[in-house]
Scaffold this active site. Sequence first.
Site, mmCIF file in Angstrom:
data_model
loop_
_atom_site.group_PDB
_atom_site.id
_atom_site.type_symbol
_atom_site.label_atom_id
_atom_site.label_comp_id
_atom_site.label_asym_id
_atom_site.label_seq_id
_atom_site.Cartn_x
_atom_site.Cartn_y
_atom_site.Cartn_z
ATOM 1 C CG ASN A 125 -1.809 1.231 1.296
ATOM 2 O OD1 ASN A 125 -1.384 2.320 0.927
ATOM 3 N ND2 ASN A 125 -3.034 1.066 1.765
ATOM 4 C CD GLU A 135 -4.792 4.343 0.997
ATOM 5 O OE1 GLU A 135 -4.185 3.919 1.990
ATOM 6 O OE2 GLU A 135 -5.318 5.465 0.953
ATOM 7 C CG ASP A 173 -4.380 -1.981 3.685
ATOM 8 O OD1 ASP A 173 -4.637 -2.649 4.710
ATOM 9 O OD2 ASP A 173 -4.398 -0.732 3.650
ATOM 10 C CG ASN A 226 -7.450 -1.182 6.275
ATOM 11 O OD1 ASN A 226 -6.607 -0.651 6.992
ATOM 12 N ND2 ASN A 226 -7.830 -0.660 5.111
ATOM 13 C CG ASP A 231 -0.228 -3.976 4.387
ATOM 14 O OD1 ASP A 231 -0.863 -3.476 3.446
ATOM 15 O OD2 ASP A 231 0.071 -3.341 5.434
ATOM 16 C CG ASP A 253 0.221 5.005 5.964
ATOM 17 O OD1 ASP A 253 0.308 4.699 4.755
ATOM 18 O OD2 ASP A 253 -0.855 5.322 6.501
ATOM 19 C CG HIS A 254 0.366 0.411 4.421
ATOM 20 N ND1 HIS A 254 -0.427 -0.611 4.872
ATOM 21 C CD2 HIS A 254 -0.397 1.530 4.448
ATOM 22 C CE1 HIS A 254 -1.630 -0.138 5.167
ATOM 23 N NE2 HIS A 254 -1.649 1.158 4.914
#
Length: 256
Positions: free
Chosen positions: A7, A34, A146, A148, A217, A246-247
């Site tokens: 991501n 994303e 991802d 989540n 992930d 951020d991933h």
Amino acid sequence: MKIATWNVNSIRARVPIVTAWLERVQPDVLLLQETKCLPEKFPTEPFEHLHYNIALIGEPSLNGVAILSKSPIEDVVDHLPGDPADQEARYIEATVDGVRVASVYVPNGTALDSPRFPFKLAFFDRLRAHAKTLLEEGQPLAIGGDYNVAPTPADVYDAKELEGTICYHPAEREKWRTLVNIGLYDAYRAVAPETIAFSWWHYQARSFQLGHGLRIDHFLLSPSALDRLETVEIDEQPRRQKTPSDHTPVLCSLAA
DNA sequence: ATGGTGGCTTAGCCA
């Protein structure tokens, strides 16, 4: 065959970090989530220059998923069935070198009292139904993305503190288990049953430096893909760069 | 403690 999922939190903002990582690691396939742009705004040239074919979907500023592959990308499906009202760019799958690969961006859920939370739970139901169909078709299957959701206490930095929060709510963990239990395997847990490792850290509050992360992930593999699984790595190096996503990417290697 | 960070797109949403 090396397959990665990442991501990137905007592909346009991440071109230098992603291309540098591709040159270093040389995966055969990279699944992106994303990307946050319309297809016509996706910066394809830097990736084509590195000899990747690209299949992608996108929308302005939100969501967006893609498959990058050095081998030809065949039989693309770019929507998760089961909800005609869902037009969000969150799912793409294709065949690469005889393996059915999918890039999925499960809705975050926003908040427990948001309508996005039941949408997230329903998305898991749709993913389970579709994955069941793919398993029946019999090709080796790798669904990366991802999700989540952090599946177990070993997948969060503080299980007591986070219990019941978004991405670690019992209802989400149950959806994860019912998805896996159709006959899929969490690739990371297959090779590292006990290890605590994360794939995402909040941008705020020095979360990465403090080790405050989540493992959200994942790669889910069919039995025939698991038979070929050699290694799985969560590569924290890109998260240490300046202006990171951020991933950080997860990489698995399947025997040829 | 109702902030804090980042990437959209342009002050508000989403993560």
